[in-house]
Motif scaffolding. Structure first.
Motif, PDB file in Angstrom:
ATOM      1  N   PRO A 156      12.798   7.720   7.040  1.00 46.86           N
ATOM      2  CA  PRO A 156      12.178   7.383   5.749  1.00 46.86           C
ATOM      3  C   PRO A 156      10.761   7.936   5.666  1.00 46.86           C
ATOM      4  O   PRO A 156      10.102   8.189   6.670  1.00 46.86           O
ATOM      5  CB  PRO A 156      12.185   5.847   5.744  1.00 46.86           C
ATOM      6  N   TRP A 157      10.299   8.093   4.436  1.00 49.53           N
ATOM      7  CA  TRP A 157       8.957   8.644   4.238  1.00 49.53           C
ATOM      8  C   TRP A 157       7.879   7.653   4.661  1.00 49.53           C
ATOM      9  O   TRP A 157       6.816   8.045   5.118  1.00 49.53           O
ATOM     10  CB  TRP A 157       8.755   9.005   2.760  1.00 49.53           C
ATOM     11  N   PHE A 158       8.154   6.380   4.500  1.00 42.87           N
ATOM     12  CA  PHE A 158       7.180   5.348   4.862  1.00 42.87           C
ATOM     13  C   PHE A 158       7.859   4.381   5.831  1.00 42.87           C
ATOM     14  O   PHE A 158       8.960   3.910   5.590  1.00 42.87           O
ATOM     15  CB  PHE A 158       6.694   4.581   3.619  1.00 42.87           C
ATOM     16  N   LEU A 159       7.176   4.125   6.942  1.00 41.74           N
ATOM     17  CA  LEU A 159       7.730   3.233   7.960  1.00 41.74           C
ATOM     18  C   LEU A 159       7.210   1.815   7.738  1.00 41.74           C
ATOM     19  O   LEU A 159       5.992   1.594   7.624  1.00 41.74           O
ATOM     20  CB  LEU A 159       7.340   3.721   9.359  1.00 41.74           C
TER      21      LEU A 159
ATOM     22  N   LEU B 194      12.002   4.442   1.885  1.00 40.78           N
ATOM     23  CA  LEU B 194      11.974   3.300   2.803  1.00 40.78           C
ATOM     24  C   LEU B 194      13.211   3.190   3.674  1.00 40.78           C
ATOM     25  O   LEU B 194      13.236   2.368   4.606  1.00 40.78           O
ATOM     26  CB  LEU B 194      11.807   2.006   2.010  1.00 40.78           C
ATOM     27  N   GLY B 195      14.268   3.975   3.381  1.00 42.36           N
ATOM     28  CA  GLY B 195      15.488   3.922   4.171  1.00 42.36           C
ATOM     29  C   GLY B 195      16.504   2.961   3.583  1.00 42.36           C
ATOM     30  O   GLY B 195      16.178   2.069   2.773  1.00 42.36           O
ATOM     31  N   ALA B 196      17.764   3.128   3.996  1.00 44.08           N
ATOM     32  CA  ALA B 196      18.838   2.276   3.487  1.00 44.08           C
ATOM     33  C   ALA B 196      18.656   0.821   3.888  1.00 44.08           C
ATOM     34  O   ALA B 196      19.181  -0.084   3.243  1.00 44.08           O
ATOM     35  CB  ALA B 196      20.188   2.788   3.980  1.00 44.08           C
ATOM     36  N   ALA B 197      17.915   0.585   4.962  1.00 50.54           N
ATOM     37  CA  ALA B 197      17.700  -0.787   5.423  1.00 50.54           C
ATOM     38  C   ALA B 197      16.925  -1.622   4.405  1.00 50.54           C
ATOM     39  O   ALA B 197      16.966  -2.856   4.456  1.00 50.54           O
ATOM     40  CB  ALA B 197      16.955  -0.779   6.752  1.00 50.54           C
ATOM     41  N   SER B 198      16.243  -0.959   3.462  1.00 44.40           N
ATOM     42  CA  SER B 198      15.509  -1.698   2.437  1.00 44.40           C
ATOM     43  C   SER B 198      16.426  -2.226   1.342  1.00 44.40           C
ATOM     44  O   SER B 198      16.035  -3.107   0.572  1.00 44.40           O
ATOM     45  CB  SER B 198      14.432  -0.806   1.813  1.00 44.40           C
ATOM     46  N   GLY B 199      17.632  -1.666   1.245  1.00 46.93           N
ATOM     47  CA  GLY B 199      18.619  -2.166   0.288  1.00 46.93           C
ATOM     48  C   GLY B 199      18.418  -1.729  -1.143  1.00 46.93           C
ATOM     49  O   GLY B 199      19.072  -2.268  -2.038  1.00 46.93           O
TER      50      GLY B 199
ATOM     51  N   ASP C  87       0.829  -1.213   0.000  1.00 48.14           N
ATOM     52  CA  ASP C  87       0.000   0.000   0.000  1.00 48.14           C
ATOM     53  C   ASP C  87       0.864   1.264   0.000  1.00 48.14           C
ATOM     54  O   ASP C  87       0.551   2.250   0.681  1.00 48.14           O
ATOM     55  CB  ASP C  87      -0.936  -0.006   1.213  1.00 48.14           C
ATOM     56  N   ILE C  88       1.948   1.254  -0.778  1.00 44.96           N
ATOM     57  CA  ILE C  88       2.804   2.439  -0.930  1.00 44.96           C
ATOM     58  C   ILE C  88       2.552   2.974  -2.345  1.00 44.96           C
ATOM     59  O   ILE C  88       3.199   2.583  -3.317  1.00 44.96           O
ATOM     60  CB  ILE C  88       4.292   2.099  -0.723  1.00 44.96           C
ATOM     61  N   TRP C  89       1.576   3.879  -2.436  1.00 46.66           N
ATOM     62  CA  TRP C  89       1.082   4.304  -3.734  1.00 46.66           C
ATOM     63  C   TRP C  89       2.113   5.140  -4.507  1.00 46.66           C
ATOM     64  O   TRP C  89       2.148   5.089  -5.743  1.00 46.66           O
ATOM     65  CB  TRP C  89      -0.223   5.092  -3.569  1.00 46.66           C
ATOM     66  N   LEU C  90       2.954   5.879  -3.821  1.00 45.10           N
ATOM     67  CA  LEU C  90       3.962   6.684  -4.505  1.00 45.10           C
ATOM     68  C   LEU C  90       4.922   5.791  -5.294  1.00 45.10           C
ATOM     69  O   LEU C  90       5.185   6.029  -6.486  1.00 45.10           O
ATOM     70  CB  LEU C  90       4.749   7.523  -3.493  1.00 45.10           C
TER      71      LEU C  90
END
Length: 363
Positions: free
Chosen positions: A153-156, A102-107, A52-55
């Motif tokens: 991040p914009w989305f947690l 999503l942050g660097a943790a998302s890779g 559900d991350i529409w962007l």
């Protein structure tokens, strides 16, 4: 024998074909990469829809459409550079936006690593371009990692989800790198084989060249010094070939040479070798053949050449003859001496009227 019509073609067309093949391989690699990227973005599209991350879902829709346009552009030479640049920019933008979201943790910044081999594989790039590209990718990778640690991040997402995303991006990156390196290695091996073939092949006739056959002959001579095996040499020279070139043009003469080479090649036994020795001269190396056998082969070659007919652009039917010098290798001599003796016989055949087989007289 049916007459053949030589077609005009430049004798140096093979090097251009070889060079083009390198570009063609890169284009095929780039096209495969674009298709793979499109499939990966379709997977991301479904993933972000589930999260559900529409962007990011909207951005992946745009990316899939962009890759579709790039694939169409790859069909047109004028649009290929732009298509590749757009694909590069999309990967960089995708890595940047997804990492910020999503942050660097998302890779997602790992995807930049897949571009590193492409910096060096493109055959049109110079050293400065490759170094610049590598520095830009390194700066983007480090920058995205630092920015994501300084800003939320914009989305947690849950840590478990981020772990799976990072593992998935890592797997994509490793598969991409492995695929690119594998394709590049195979292309390099093929290019090496092509270069070896070019170094040992006469470009006009497709036969072995003088250097290649000489190397083989030297090995055979060295082997046969200690055993009782025969070697024979037949030197072939097309008669009045200069006049044919002057009257009908070099394109016609080149095709006569190529057709005659194919004709002679069909008469060779397994183990025998035929090479273009220079100009309109050919050399046949007969293994395990005594002088009588070599004379029989030479006569068969002479008759085949004389029976061959050609048709000029003006519709004139013509044929060509050849003079051949034959000799047998003597176990205590150098190969060059044997060839020189065959050349003496050939010269004598020219003096005696051409269109004949002349056997070298003992010295």
């Amino acid at each position: 024998m049916a007459a053949s019509t030589p077609t005009k073609r430049p004798s140096d067309s093979l090097p251009i074909t070889r060079f083009t093949s390198v570009v063609v391989r890169f284009r095929r690699l780039a096209t495969t990469g674009l298709i793979t990227a499109m499939v990966v973005h379709l997977i991301f599209l479904v993933l972000f829809w589930l999260l559900d991350i529409w962007l990011l879902m909207a951005f992946n829709i745009f990316s899939v459409l962009l890759y579709g346009l790039c694939l169409i552009g790859m069909r047109f030479p004028a649009l290929r550079p732009m298509s590749l640049v757009l694909a590069w920019l999309e990967i960089i933008a995708h890595a940047g936006i997804s990492t910020l979201a999503l942050g660097a943790a998302s890779g997602f910044h790992y995807l930049l690593l897949a571009l590193v081999p492409l910096v060096y594989i493109d055959p049109r790039g110079d050293v400065l371009t490759r170094l610049t590209g590598l520095l830009i990718l390194t700066g983007l990778f480090v920058g995205l990692d630092l920015i994501s640690t300084l800003h939320d991040p914009w989305f947690l997402l849950r840590e478990e989800t981020l772990l799976w995303l990072r593992m998935g991006n890592g797997i994509i990156c490793f598969i991409g790198l492995g695929t690119v390196i594998n394709v590049y290695a195979r292309s390099s091996r093929q290019s090496e084989r092509d270069l070896r073939s070019m170094a040992s092949t006469d470009l006009l006739t497709g036969l072995r060249n003088r250097r290649s056959l000489t190397d083989e002959a030297l090995l055979l001579v060295a082997e046969r010094r200690s055993v009782n095996h025969h070697l024979a040499v037949v030197l072939v020279d097309l008669d009045h070939f200069k006049q044919l070139n002057d009257r009908y043009g070099h394109a016609f003469g080149d095709q006569v040479l190529a057709d005659t080479a194919r004709l002679m090649n069909r008469t060779m036994r397994p183990g025998d070798s035929l090479a273009r020795w220079g100009g309109e001269e050919f050399l046949i190396l007969l293994t395990d053949a005594d002088l009588d056998r070599a004379i029989c082969v030479a006569e068969r070659v002479r008759e085949s050449i004389a029976a061959q007919t050609f048709r000029s652009d003006e519709g004139e039917s013509l044929s060509i003859t050849a003079t051949l010098g034959v000799t047998e290798w003597r176990g205590n001599e150098e190969f060059e001496v044997c060839v020189s003796r065959a050349d003496d016989a050939l010269y004598l055949g020219k003096q005696n009227g051409r269109d004949r087989v002349e056997v070298a007289k003992p010295r």
